[in-house]
Design a protein around this motif. Structure first.
Motif, short mmCIF file in Angstrom:
data_model
loop_
_atom_site.label_atom_id
_atom_site.label_comp_id
_atom_site.label_asym_id
_atom_site.label_seq_id
_atom_site.Cartn_x
_atom_site.Cartn_y
_atom_site.Cartn_z
N ARG A 51 82.66 6.73 52.97
CA ARG A 51 84.04 6.54 52.52
C ARG A 51 84.92 7.72 52.96
NH1 ARG A 51 87.78 2.79 50.83
NH2 ARG A 51 88.75 3.32 48.84
N ALA A 52 84.40 8.93 52.83
CA ALA A 52 85.18 10.10 53.21
C ALA A 52 85.53 10.08 54.69
CB ALA A 52 84.40 11.38 52.85
N LEU A 53 84.54 9.76 55.52
CA LEU A 53 84.80 9.71 56.95
C LEU A 53 85.79 8.61 57.31
CD1 LEU A 53 81.23 10.30 58.44
CD2 LEU A 53 83.21 11.82 58.63
N GLU A 54 85.65 7.47 56.66
CA GLU A 54 86.56 6.36 56.95
C GLU A 54 88.00 6.72 56.58
OE1 GLU A 54 87.56 1.81 55.48
OE2 GLU A 54 85.79 2.83 54.71
N LEU A 55 88.21 7.29 55.38
CA LEU A 55 89.56 7.66 54.95
C LEU A 55 90.15 8.73 55.86
CD1 LEU A 55 89.04 7.75 51.07
CD2 LEU A 55 90.31 6.04 52.38
N ALA A 56 89.33 9.72 56.22
CA ALA A 56 89.84 10.79 57.08
C ALA A 56 90.19 10.25 58.46
CB ALA A 56 88.81 11.91 57.17
N ALA A 57 89.32 9.39 59.00
CA ALA A 57 89.58 8.84 60.33
C ALA A 57 90.87 8.01 60.33
CB ALA A 57 88.39 7.98 60.77
N ARG A 58 91.07 7.28 59.25
CA ARG A 58 92.29 6.47 59.16
C ARG A 58 93.53 7.36 59.20
NH1 ARG A 58 92.40 2.68 54.03
NH2 ARG A 58 90.29 2.33 54.84
N PHE A 59 93.48 8.47 58.50
CA PHE A 59 94.61 9.40 58.47
C PHE A 59 94.80 10.07 59.83
CE2 PHE A 59 96.29 13.70 57.89
CZ PHE A 59 97.45 13.44 57.18
N MET A 60 93.69 10.48 60.46
CA MET A 60 93.77 11.24 61.71
C MET A 60 94.24 10.40 62.89
SD MET A 60 93.07 14.27 60.89
CE MET A 60 92.47 14.99 59.35
N THR A 61 94.13 9.10 62.79
CA THR A 61 94.54 8.23 63.90
C THR A 61 95.96 7.69 63.71
OG1 THR A 61 93.40 6.39 62.80
CG2 THR A 61 92.21 7.55 64.55
N GLN A 62 96.62 8.10 62.64
CA GLN A 62 98.01 7.69 62.43
C GLN A 62 98.94 8.69 63.11
OE1 GLN A 62 98.34 7.54 58.16
NE2 GLN A 62 97.39 5.52 58.01
N ALA A 63 99.98 8.20 63.74
CA ALA A 63 100.92 9.08 64.43
C ALA A 63 101.73 9.88 63.42
CB ALA A 63 101.85 8.26 65.32
#
Length: 573
Positions: A266-278
């Protein structure tokens, strides 16, 4: 409420699909509903009912008692699936297995059959070990059980258990009580207390305890007031309570790994979602080299933990006599690794990781909730202390190159059929050391043999460096001298290093037993992470494997996290 359907696919995959459906707005597993319950410190009753309807309690009951449990890895994967969505729900529901396992290990056949029937019918079971003034010191427990001479005999239970998960909502409670006033290892016994069979006034529940994380969970206490138990409430023989509990913890500590792995997903998924947003400047944080490197380290940490978790779960069946070592390593290492990766990602998220606004509140809640997993069933300190006690045996078996070859092959090959779990083979001390680590030199020799064909020369070099670090570690372990209550501080550092070697060896064994398509880059990332944490020299070219792991995460479909096991399963989670 959903209706359970026949399980035609792997139960964790079916549960994952169901949880996705139930995550729609307004439903029991939606972010908004779970966040509101957390804010109100309210029990997630609707989510628990959905898991009951799915049939999850059947997987807490061994097949020989009419349940669906024939592979302990199934429990780990199911708890992982629930924990990806919410740790409070996973901790609240999974407690039934933790409460029942002592009966599966040492209960009479009739006692086990009755409990199995009750769980299949929806009964909740808790496990009451700790007391307000004694914490993890089970031998200091003051709750007593005295034989009843009159009538049909039985036991009279008196005293308070505190800080117990699900004890108020539980229908039955496994209770550790002092049966010999002198105490000691043989001075305690275990009882399966059916609340419905107690006289009025024989117990009362204490108020819910506010907690930092898993705020909605039923963490409370219970007071027994001369509660008369029938003779058949005793689990095992009088005086066997501590021994049974310690053996049960070898299993339940391994189960806790599933919750930590789900939190890591869950932590990796949430972080990845944030990091791929412009960002407002139009650039994605994931494009920054420093961000990719940190994300790669976090992925590697989870892959190491996953490798250890997979091998530990299979070892319940395949290396049962070594579970005193395997479970201590798994319970100390995996929650600590996931705590570390959450902290690493929190640094990347900055203030956004702690904002009390959707979607950032999900990461803040996850950070709070996971803190308690490291405490369940013994903290990392407790487990490392248990591991240190076995240093002489571990060092000796490593030096002699002694391991259980058949058990190791079964534990490290996810495609191999598992032998039935035999509780009678559980031991308080491992007679064969740790096969996963003792066989590491032989595994490294196999990698050498594969050089130039299935294994790159870079992998050979990393594996050889791991072996060197493991050799030196066991020399240091053999030199440790201590008395039981005066363990030197540096021994705990050695225990932590042993966990890293065990996790890295697990990843290497899994890779060696995998098919030719298994991704070597992910294994190299694991070894680079382990060597880094072991303070072994790692050059920049090696660290590029961490960047590759970050790329795999950042390019993965939403809701999936790269897994070292994908190649064996053929799909991503």
């Amino acid at each position: 409420m959903t209706t359970a359907s026949p399980h035609t696919t792997a139960p964790d995959k079916e549960l994952t699909r169901l949880l996705h459906e139930l995550s729609a707005p307004g439903l029991a597993f939606s972010d908004q509903v779970l966040a509101a319950l957390d804010e109100q410190e309210a029990f997630p009753a609707d989510a628990i009912r959905e898991l009951d309807a799915f049939g999850l309690p059947r997987y807490y009951v061994p097949a020989e008692h009419g349940g669906a449990l024939d592979d302990f890895g199934t429990i780990v994967r199911l708890l992982r699936a629930v924990s990806r969505v919410d740790l409070t729900v996973a901790a609240a529901h999974g407690k039934t297995y933790l409460g029942a396992v002592s009966t599966w290990i040492a209960g009479e056949p009739g006692q086990a059959a009755r409990l199995a029937r009750h769980i299949r019918e929806g009964a909740v079971v808790s496990c009451a070990l700790t007391e307000r003034h004694h914490g993890s010191d089970l031998l200091a427990g003051e709750v007593t059980a005295q034989p009843v001479a009159e009538g049909n005999g039985g036991w009279r239970l008196t005293g308070e258990k505190w800080l117990i998960n699900n004890v108020t909502r539980a229908d039955q409670v496994t209770v550790l009580a002092r049966t010999d006033p002198a105490g000691g290892p043989r001075g305690f016994s275990l009882f399966l207390v059916d609340k419905s069979r107690l006289a009025p006034g024989a117990l009362n529940h204490l108020p819910k305890v506010p907690t930092y994380g898993i705020r909605g969970a039923d963490i409370s206490g219970i007071v027994f007031r001369d509660a008369v138990l029938p003779a058949d409430a005793l689990i095992g023989e009088p005086g066997q309570g501590v021994e049974i509990i310690l053996k049960a913890l070898h299993v339940t500590r391994t189960g806790c790994v599933g919750m930590s792995l789900g939190a890591g997903d869950r932590a990796l998924e949430l972080a990845a979602r944030f990091m791929t947003q412009a960002s407002s400047q139009g650039r994605r944080p994931a494009e920054l080299p420093c961000v990719r490197r940190e994300m790669g380290e976090a992925v590697a940490a989870l892959l190491l933990a996953e490798s250890l978790g997979m091998v530990a779960a299979r070892s319940v069946h395949a290396l049962t006599g070594e579970m005193s070592v395997v479970s201590a390593v798994a319970k100390a290492h995996v929650p600590a690794q996931v705590d570390g990766l959450i902290a690493r990602l929190l640094q990347l998220l900055g203030p956004y990781g702690l904002l009390d606004a959707d979607p950032h509140r999900r990461f803040a809640k996850l950070e709070r909730d996971h803190r308690i997993i490291g405490i369940f069933d013994g903290s990392s300190f407790v487990n490392r202390n248990a591991l240190i006690e076995q240093f002489p045996r571990l060092a000796r078996s490593y030096r002699k190159g002694r391991w259980d070859e058949e058990g190791l092959a079964e534990a490290t090959d996810p495609r191999a059929p598992l032998r039935p779990f035999r509780p009678q083979e559980l031991r308080l001390i491992s007679g064969t050391g740790a096969s996963v680590v003792a066989s590491l030199p032989a595994a490294v020799a196999q990698v050498h043999d594969l050089a130039g064909s299935s294994a790159s020369h870079r992998l050979v070099d990393l594996a050889e460096r791991l072996r060197g670090a493991t050799d030196r570690l066991h020399e240091a372990m053999a030199a440790v001298r201590f008395s039981p209550r005066a363990v030197p501080g540096h021994a705990f550092e050695l225990a932590e290093r042993f966990e890293l070697c065990f996790a890295a060896a697990s990843a290497l064994h899994l890779w060696l037993r995998g098919p030719a398509v298994t991704d070597e880059a992910r294994l190299r990332g694991c070894l680079v992470k382990a060597l880094t944490d072991l303070d072994e020299p790692v050059d920049e070219a090696d660290r590029e494997d961490l960047d590759a792991l970050a790329d795999a995460l950042l390019s993965a479909p939403p809701g999936t996290v790269p897994s070292l096991l994908d190649s064996w399963e053929g799909t991503t989670r």
